[in-house]
Design a protein around this motif. Structure first.
Motif, PDB file in Angstrom:
ATOM      1  N   GLY A  41       0.789  -1.234   0.000  1.00  0.00           N
ATOM      2  CA  GLY A  41       0.000   0.000   0.000  1.00  0.00           C
ATOM      3  C   GLY A  41       0.816   1.277   0.000  1.00  0.00           C
ATOM      4  N   LYS A  66      -3.505   6.140   2.525  1.00  0.00           N
ATOM      5  CA  LYS A  66      -3.747   6.195   1.091  1.00  0.00           C
ATOM      6  C   LYS A  66      -3.652   4.843   0.387  1.00  0.00           C
ATOM      7  N   GLY A  67      -3.336   3.805   1.148  1.00  0.00           N
ATOM      8  CA  GLY A  67      -3.186   2.492   0.503  1.00  0.00           C
ATOM      9  C   GLY A  67      -4.504   1.957  -0.037  1.00  0.00           C
ATOM     10  N   SER A  93      -4.069  -3.420  -3.537  1.00  0.00           N
ATOM     11  CA  SER A  93      -4.390  -3.336  -2.098  1.00  0.00           C
ATOM     12  C   SER A  93      -5.736  -4.002  -1.855  1.00  0.00           C
ATOM     13  N   TYR A 144      -2.662  -0.634  -8.938  1.00  0.00           N
ATOM     14  CA  TYR A 144      -3.714   0.174  -8.322  1.00  0.00           C
ATOM     15  C   TYR A 144      -4.791  -0.672  -7.652  1.00  0.00           C
ATOM     16  N   CYS A 145      -5.114  -1.812  -8.240  1.00  0.00           N
ATOM     17  CA  CYS A 145      -6.171  -2.663  -7.671  1.00  0.00           C
ATOM     18  C   CYS A 145      -5.659  -3.542  -6.541  1.00  0.00           C
ATOM     19  N   ARG A 182     -15.597   7.778 -11.394  1.00  0.00           N
ATOM     20  CA  ARG A 182     -15.624   6.787 -12.476  1.00  0.00           C
ATOM     21  C   ARG A 182     -16.641   7.189 -13.535  1.00  0.00           C
ATOM     22  N   GLY A 212      -1.931   4.566 -12.269  1.00  0.00           N
ATOM     23  CA  GLY A 212      -2.793   3.399 -12.093  1.00  0.00           C
ATOM     24  C   GLY A 212      -3.428   3.042 -13.422  1.00  0.00           C
ATOM     25  N   PRO A 218      -8.872   6.460 -11.404  1.00  0.00           N
ATOM     26  CA  PRO A 218      -9.607   7.492 -12.139  1.00  0.00           C
ATOM     27  C   PRO A 218      -8.718   8.701 -12.440  1.00  0.00           C
ATOM     28  N   MET A 250      -7.700   1.881 -14.080  1.00  0.00           N
ATOM     29  CA  MET A 250      -8.191   1.580 -12.730  1.00  0.00           C
ATOM     30  C   MET A 250      -8.128   2.819 -11.830  1.00  0.00           C
ATOM     31  N   ALA A 306     -11.540  -2.092  -5.353  1.00  0.00           N
ATOM     32  CA  ALA A 306     -10.259  -1.416  -5.097  1.00  0.00           C
ATOM     33  C   ALA A 306     -10.191  -0.859  -3.678  1.00  0.00           C
ATOM     34  N   LYS A 363      -7.792   2.205  -2.126  1.00  0.00           N
ATOM     35  CA  LYS A 363      -7.988   3.006  -3.349  1.00  0.00           C
ATOM     36  C   LYS A 363      -9.455   3.209  -3.714  1.00  0.00           C
ATOM     37  N   PHE A 364      -9.664   4.266  -4.484  1.00  0.00           N
ATOM     38  CA  PHE A 364     -10.972   4.573  -5.067  1.00  0.00           C
ATOM     39  C   PHE A 364     -10.960   4.108  -6.522  1.00  0.00           C
ATOM     40  N   GLY A 365     -11.900   3.217  -6.867  1.00  0.00           N
ATOM     41  CA  GLY A 365     -11.946   2.761  -8.254  1.00  0.00           C
ATOM     42  C   GLY A 365     -13.263   3.069  -8.944  1.00  0.00           C
ATOM     43  N   ASP A 403      -2.853   9.772  -4.735  1.00  0.00           N
ATOM     44  CA  ASP A 403      -2.376   9.710  -3.354  1.00  0.00           C
ATOM     45  C   ASP A 403      -1.567  10.929  -2.927  1.00  0.00           C
ATOM     46  N   PHE A 425       0.461   6.782  -6.087  1.00  0.00           N
ATOM     47  CA  PHE A 425      -0.149   7.116  -7.377  1.00  0.00           C
ATOM     48  C   PHE A 425      -0.548   8.595  -7.360  1.00  0.00           C
TER      49      PHE A 425
END
Ligand code: FES
Ligand code: FES
Lengths: 755, 154
Positions: free
Chosen positions: A244, B32-33, B101, B98-99, A459, A426, A379, A377, B45, B35-37, A251, A248
């Protein structure tokens, strides 16, 4: 028809095209700039930059600056391997960092590929056109990650960077020990002198090495001398991606940072007409409402509050010209243009048109593919801080040079006060070659000066306001000769031009109407030998933005051409593999991939009842990829994709495990599109909105994938994209073999199939 | 003020009760580990553990997490990697990453329930999206993680 001046293809420039990589890179330096100028800002105490790619500190730690974006393709690792190989550094202790934006890092390979003429295919010849484009690339100095070009571009300069860094360290050790440099050997970051028994680490000589002068055109290792290149190495970025800590774009966390969410014109290309900021100004955390051309933003103290407020914000929009268009109508329009008088020819041998028109029986078929979204993945996002004098950007992107230019333009600040940071991406897939996010983020951040503003798209924003892979239609016609081989082949493609659309976004004032190689790539340059052939393209202009989507024109042209090869094989009552081989007599490299594929996939062993297989072979980005797909299909048209066999010849291999991973990735990407991918537009509005209605392959329906590397002696090829093109055709060919039904439109649901 | 137990640390947060847990973790706490997908519970995510169960935090109101033990990717990443993370490295799973975590959190909760899963169990339970298509390696890594945890009887 507009004819290209095809004779241009005959001019061949002899000798090495772009010469030594370092020399080329350094051609960008301004007078008086030292060779390591690009890295001076990031060089720390006790550390020296030996050139624009390599830093060494006094403890011997080697840092490689990577001028390309890591978006999952393994570029950090592959490029670091090139440096470490020639430097004889200890790869397990080396670290990488993202290089800054500097002309020295321009991507020459991608500019060569961007040439709008169909040359340089198969033979790897260098033409005057390619040379011109490379020169232009040098002039523009564009730093870009795309076109599966990174390793091809870095192959020389990054190895030379490693070799010169090593030479500098050796020279410093030789001076210290008072021995000839030639007597010093280097292994795993340790220098030693056999005669005297003296030895020392890179760290012992780093500071001294910085003032040594060595040749910028060092002798590089022969491939037989490689100890690292060609061996499977663990990726340097993976540890941070399992705990983690990988950072990105989304982040990024900065002091005083605020968050922006947007509402965009539902009709593509529409503009904001009105909004009522007072309706949301008292909502929790809301700091400011910022209107801009295509929509309105709310800036708040957290993303969730910004998003909640912007959704509640009343806004009206002026419809753009896309209002008149729907995806169904667009496909009809493209199909009508199959009869256009106005096309561009991209390949022509003999008179295929006449041969087909005069033939007793010709095979004809029309194929169609839809608009597609990238759906990275992560956004879309961009963080920007605008001050009175400058602008700083943190953005996952594939083209920092352009991000820099547009940040400068929108913020209206001097070029030297623009800083662009590229964190991990990402996913990219071509989407992050675009400049829409930086333009929007800087426009918003200008209204909140001196504070970093993180713009994050939802998204829904991402799917509905993507810059899409264009829809395309193709007609193929072929005749068989008495020898059972194809005699005449005519292929017309109709679509928007991706390069034209992209250029218009970058330079809206320029009306460019030039040939676009991406429209016909994978159609004009197929290897099969026919007596006559004609490949042309009809460009159609539409008010819908289209862009680069993993493998670009190959993504649909491979489906068209490799499906039709199967139709021709059927017409000739020939086995699809044998039929293709019969057209590859002068292309042993293609034949080799196909033969290996037939072998590993047990092509000639019949499958059980209810199962079927299909094959496709396609070259893109200088790599040849063959795939066999095995499916199970039942009477209700339900399909399971059981297994994919893949053979790739990408020439020299840097990290074989990465090549395999990229094939797996490209296959899943292309298969997702073939099974589900379709952006539907109605009256200019995208109907899809998120994953539930823009579906992806998941673990449950992902086939087993078996990848084999078949490196021949051919030139270095790319790997990020070439896995994608063949899969849709291989699937369609398997469906035909299993059901007798020819799939000429994607996704498969168009023909009532379900996966 | 809502009191949250995240990775065995107590946090007090001042947010609207319906704020999704995801945004509290990322923007309020700074973890932050996760994620928003997609924001609609469709991709995974954002997967974290709430009392050991995998939940999609983008669609889980923070108020529902009060009084529970929340674990994020940071919480399972100590000095020592856990068997899932180890297997992920050994199989070289991540591409863009990105996916991952969310994948790792989903898989670790799943293996805690089912230490020796069949292919079907895996396919039925792990429904996260990986746009880079790392699924073939994820399948292998899940098997390897199960073996590392000592759950495989052979
Ligand atoms: S972000 Fe939560 S499931 Fe996609
Ligand atoms: S590794 Fe990129 S989305 Fe899974």
């Amino acid at each position: 028809m507009t004819k290209l001046n095809l004779t241009r293809r005959k001019f061949i420039v002899g000798g090495a095209l772009v010469g030594g990589g370092l020399a080329v890179g350094y051609g960008f330096l301004r007078d008086g700039d030292p060779a390591n100028a690009a890295l001076t800002a990031t060089t720390m105490e006790g550390e020296v930059a030996l050139n624009a790619w390599v830093k060494v500190d006094k403890d011997g730690l080697v840092t490689v600056a990577i001028p390309r974006s890591e978006m999952g393709q393994g570029v950090y690792t592959a490029l670091a391997m090139l440096v470490a190989e020639e430097m004889d550094a200890n790869f397990s202790e080396l670290v990488v960092e993202q290089a800054p934006v500097a002309d020295v890092y321009a991507n020459i390979a991608v500019m060569k590929d961007a040439l709008p003429f169909s040359d340089k295919h198969h033979e790897g010849e260098d033409t005057i056109g390619a040379w011109g484009m490379a020169k232009l690339g040098q002039f523009l100095g564009v730093q870009v990650t795309g076109g599966s070009s990174s390793v091809r571009d870095a192959w020389l300069p990054m190895r030379q960077a490693g070799a010169t860094a090593k030479a500098m360290l050796v020279a410093a050790a030789a001076r210290t020990w008072d021995v000839p440099p030639a007597e010093i050997s280097v292994t795993n970051g340790v220098l030693s002198h056999g005669g005297s028994g003296m030895s020392g680490g890179f760290g012992d000589f780093a500071i001294l090495a910085a003032s040594e002068t060595v040749s910028l055109d060092p002798v590089l290792k022969k491939s037989s001398e490689f100890t690292l290149i060609g061996t499977p190495q663990p990726r340097l970025d993976i540890p941070s991606k399992v705990d983690g800590t990988a950072e990105f774009g989304v982040d990024i966390e900065l002091d005083g940072m605020v968050h922006a969410a947007v509402k965009l014109s539902p009709v593509l290309g529409g503009t904001l007409a009105s909004h009522d900021a007072s309706a949301v100004k008292d909502m929790p955390g809301v700091l400011k409402v910022v209107p801009f051309e295509s929509g309105v933003a709310v800036i708040a103290d957290s993303f969730w509050r910004a998003k909640t407020a912007v959704e509640a914000l009343p806004a009206t929009f002026n419809d753009g010209p896309a209002k008149e268009f729907s995806s169904g109508g667009i496909l009809t329009l493209l199909e009508e243009n199959l009869e256009s008088e106005d096309s561009r020819i991209y390949a022509e041998t003999g008179d295929a048109r006449a041969a087909i028109d005069e033939a007793q029986s010709a095979v004809k078929a029309v194929y169609k593919v839809p608009f597609l979204a990238h759906a990275c993945m992560e956004p879309m996002n961009c963080t920007a801080m605008v001050t009175d004098t400058g602008v700083e950007i943190w953005m996952p992107n594939q083209v920092p040079t352009l991000i820099k230019w547009f940040a400068e333009k929108i913020a209206d600040v001097p070029a030297e006060n623009v800083i662009v940071h590229t964190p991990l991406l990402g996913g990219g897939f071509g989407r992050r070659l675009e400049i829409d996010l930086v333009i929007m983020a800087v426009a918003i951040a200008k209204e909140m000066k001196n504070r970093p503003v993180k713009l994050l798209w939802t998204r829904e924003n991402d799917i509905q306001h993507d810059i899409f892979r264009p829809a395309a239609v193709s007609r193929l016609e072929g005749t068989l000769g008495s020898d059972g081989r194809i005699s005449a082949w005519a292929n017309r493609i109709v679509s928007q031009s991706v390069s034209g659309s992209y250029t218009a976004r970058l330079l809206p004032w320029a009306t460019m109407d030039v040939p676009d190689n991406t429209t016909s790539e994978g159609a004009a340059d197929i290897p099969y030998e026919f007596t006559s052939r004609l490949v042309d393209h009809v460009p159609v202009k539409l008010p819908i933005e289209v862009g680069f989507w993993r493998s670009v024109g190959h993504s649909y042209n491979a489906f068209f051409t490799e499906s039709f090869m199967d139709e021709m094989a059927y017409a000739a009552r020939a086995d699809p593999v044998d039929f293709r081989l019969a057209h590859l007599e002068n292309h042993p490299d293609f034949a080799n991939v196909l033969k290996q594929l037939a072998k590993v996939s047990n092509w000639s062993t019949p499958l059980d009842q209810g199962r079927a297989r299909g094959v496709a072979l396609h070259e893109s980005f200088s790599s040849i990829v063959g795939q066999v797909v095995e499916i199970t299909v039942n009477g209700d048209k339900e399909i399971t994709v059981d297994k994919v066999y893949c053979v790739i010849d990408c020439g020299a291999v840097v990290n074989p495990d990465t090549v395999k991973a990229q094939m797996e990735s490209g296959i899943v990407f292309g298969l997702t599109a073939a099974l589900y991918g379709e952006i539907e537009i109605e009256d200019g509005v995208v109907l899809n909105s998120n994953f539930p209605d823009y579906e992806m392959i998941r673990l449950a329906n992902c086939p087993e994938i078996e990848v084999h590397l078949a490196p021949s002696g051919r030139l270095l090829g790319g790997v990020g994209e070439p896995g994608t093109p063949p899969i849709a055709a291989a699937l369609a060919n398997a469906i035909f073999a299993g059901t007798g039904e020819r799939l000429r439109e994607l996704p498969i649901s168009r023909a009532g199939f379900i996966a | 003020m809502l009191r949250l137990d995240i990775n065995s640390e107590l946090h007090e947060v001042d947010v609207e009760e319906d704020t999704p847990l995801l945004w509290v973790l990322r923007d309020t706490i700074g973890l932050k580990g996760t994620k928003f997908g997609c924001g609609v519970a469709a991709c995974g995510a954002c997967t974290v553990h709430v009392d050991g169960e995998a939940v999609r935090s983008c669609s889980y109101p923070v108020s529902g997490a009060v009084g529970t033990k929340i674990t994020t990717i940071e919480g399972i990443s100590g000095e020592m990697l856990n068997p899932v993370q180890l297997a992920w490295i050994q199989e070289q799973v991540p591409q863009c990453g990105y996916c991952q975590s969310g994948m790792i959190m989903a898989v670790s909760a799943f293996l805690a329930e089912n230490s020796n899963p069949s292919d079907e169990d895996i396919a039925d339970s792990i429904t996260n999206i990986c746009r880079c298509g790392t699924y073939p390696r994820i399948k292998r890594a899940i098997k390897r993680a199960a073996a590392l945890q000592g759950g495989v009887q052979e």
